[in-house]
Write an enzyme that holds these catalytic residues in place. Structure first.
Site, PDB file in Angstrom:
ATOM      1  N   LYS A 122       0.843  -1.200   0.000  1.00 14.04           N
ATOM      2  CA  LYS A 122       0.000   0.000   0.000  1.00 14.04           C
ATOM      3  C   LYS A 122       0.878   1.251   0.000  1.00 14.04           C
ATOM      4  O   LYS A 122       0.616   2.208  -0.733  1.00 14.04           O
ATOM      5  CB  LYS A 122      -0.943  -0.007   1.217  1.00 14.04           C
ATOM      6  CG  LYS A 122      -2.060  -1.039   1.082  1.00 14.04           C
ATOM      7  CD  LYS A 122      -2.847  -1.261   2.377  1.00 14.04           C
ATOM      8  CE  LYS A 122      -3.854  -2.397   2.193  1.00 14.04           C
ATOM      9  NZ  LYS A 122      -4.575  -2.763   3.433  1.00 14.04           N
ATOM     10  N   ASP A 182     -10.803   3.127   4.110  1.00  6.90           N
ATOM     11  CA  ASP A 182     -11.275   1.739   4.046  1.00  6.90           C
ATOM     12  C   ASP A 182     -12.799   1.671   3.936  1.00  6.90           C
ATOM     13  O   ASP A 182     -13.358   0.628   3.599  1.00  6.90           O
ATOM     14  CB  ASP A 182     -10.880   0.993   5.332  1.00  6.90           C
ATOM     15  CG  ASP A 182      -9.686   0.084   5.139  1.00  6.90           C
ATOM     16  OD1 ASP A 182      -9.530  -0.461   4.035  1.00  6.90           O
ATOM     17  OD2 ASP A 182      -8.925  -0.098   6.111  1.00  6.90           O
ATOM     18  N   GLN A 184      -4.617  -1.310   9.491  1.00 12.24           N
ATOM     19  CA  GLN A 184      -4.618  -2.667   8.942  1.00 12.24           C
ATOM     20  C   GLN A 184      -5.260  -3.631   9.943  1.00 12.24           C
ATOM     21  O   GLN A 184      -4.932  -3.630  11.132  1.00 12.24           O
ATOM     22  CB  GLN A 184      -3.175  -3.092   8.615  1.00 12.24           C
ATOM     23  CG  GLN A 184      -3.048  -4.432   7.907  1.00 12.24           C
ATOM     24  CD  GLN A 184      -3.655  -4.445   6.502  1.00 12.24           C
ATOM     25  OE1 GLN A 184      -3.722  -3.433   5.828  1.00 12.24           O
ATOM     26  NE2 GLN A 184      -4.124  -5.596   6.077  1.00 12.24           N
TER      27      GLN A 184
HETATM   28  N1  GUN Z   1      -7.294  -6.743   6.331  1.00  7.55           N
HETATM   29  C1  GUN Z   1      -7.771  -7.517   5.329  1.00  7.55           C
HETATM   30  N2  GUN Z   1      -8.369  -6.760   4.395  1.00  7.55           N
HETATM   31  C2  GUN Z   1      -8.269  -5.489   4.819  1.00  7.55           C
HETATM   32  C3  GUN Z   1      -8.699  -4.250   4.279  1.00  7.55           C
HETATM   33  O1  GUN Z   1      -9.302  -4.157   3.213  1.00  7.55           O
HETATM   34  N3  GUN Z   1      -8.407  -3.158   5.017  1.00  7.55           N
HETATM   35  C4  GUN Z   1      -7.753  -3.235   6.194  1.00  7.55           C
HETATM   36  N4  GUN Z   1      -7.533  -2.114   6.859  1.00  7.55           N
HETATM   37  N5  GUN Z   1      -7.351  -4.357   6.726  1.00  7.55           N
HETATM   38  C5  GUN Z   1      -7.602  -5.473   6.033  1.00  7.55           C
END
Ligand code: GUN
Length: 303
Positions: free
Chosen positions: A55, A122, A99
């Site tokens: 990311k 998100d 995350q």
């Molecule tokens: N963990 C698994 N998928 C995601 C996501 O799309 N966003 C975040 N923040 N954590 C995750």
């Protein structure tokens, strides 16, 4: 020989991030604004470390400021909440992503609820969930994996999904529920199936669009797929691959890919399907957040 379309998520994601890079450059040139994305990782889960690194790399590639906070697994909830408050107040930070999953001693709901909804790239904050549910996704930040999944379905089927039977297997807040909202908005007839669903194979057999998000390797069998269906596989499961050599692993989806090829008209591979789209849509959300926080107009929807 199968004529199934293997949907190239990597290529679609690259076209999205190219467009986002161009839009970010325009934003900088015209308004002097550089989108800022802060990503918080608590602990050292290897898969999460890879996601977070990717990311950050993509944010830089798009011309954003990428800010990464890596906290020890034993970080207190209070310290994490304090960091979020600081980032909420930081004008150079337009997007904040925590995350998941978080360590067990931290209340995930409390953390997500503290994020400023307009920085919640998100799309997990109840305000964004509510806007999406109320059909106001133009004002929301929409969760990345669901948005990427629908974009790939449209790549296979064309922009008009009206009247299609969509079956989503999985009811998570991150994927299943928001994908259902997005497909409903596209005028699909939506079924959300899950672990308690009766006669799951028969439910899936009715689907023109299958979205698999259960988190179980090859759970969806090839003979559950209707002839001509489009299959969007959100699963990323690491399984042993002794055929490669002792101790090796490989990634597979929630769908038995090979066994689905004779039936599916189009299918996303794992890896290289939905995965790259998640990061691309995160970049799109960060740019949207930066424009909104600077009072700038919305740009046209992506593709
Ligand atoms: N963990 C698994 N998928 C995601 C996501 O799309 N966003 C975040 N923040 N954590 C995750």
């Amino acid at each position: 020989m199968s004529e199934t379309l293997i949907i190239d998520g990597k290529a679609v994601a690259a076209s999205v991030t190219d467009e986002i890079s161009a839009r970010a450059q325009r934003l900088l040139d015209e308004a002097g604004v550089k989108p800022g994305l802060a990503v918080i990782l608590v602990g050292a889960d290897p898969a999460s470390q890879v996601y977070v690194r990717n990311k950050g790399k993509m944010a830089e590639k798009c011309g954003f400021n990428s800010i990464q906070h890596t906290l020890n697994a034993d970080t207190s909830e209070e310290d994490l909440l304090k960091l979020i408050e600081e980032l909420n107040a930081d004008k150079a930070v337009h997007g904040i992503l925590v995350q998941l999953p978080l360590p067990k001693h931290i209340d995930e709901g409390k953390v997500l609820n503290l994020l400023k909804p307009e920085k919640d790239v998100d799309g997990f904050h109840p305000v964004n969930v509510g806007l999406l549910g109320a059909g106001q996704s133009d004002k929301a930040l929409v969760p990345c994996t669901p948005a990427g999944s629908v974009l790939l379905a449209k790549r296979a089927l064309g922009a008009d999904l009206s009247g299609k039977n969509a079956v989503i297997v999985g009811r998570s807040n991150i994927v299943g529920k928001p994908v259902a909202q997005l497909l409903l908005q596209e005028n699909c007839t939506v079924t959300i199936a899950h672990s308690r669903t009766q006669d799951l194979p028969d439910v899936v057999r009715r689907a023109d669009i299958v979205v698999a998000a259960v988190g179980r390797p090859k759970f969806i069998q090839g003979d559950w797929i209707k002839k001509g269906a489009t299959v969007i596989d959100v699963g990323i499961n690491r399984i042993p691959a002794p055929e490669k050599s002792e101790g090796k692993t490989r990634l597979v989806g929630d769908v038995d890919f090979e066994a689905s090829l004779p039936n599916a008209a189009a299918i996303t591979p794992v890896p290289g399907g939905v995965g790259p789209m998640t990061i691309a849509m995160l970049m799109a959300n960060t740019l949207t957040a930066a424009r909104r926080q600077n009072g700038l107009s919305e740009e046209p929807a992506l593709f």
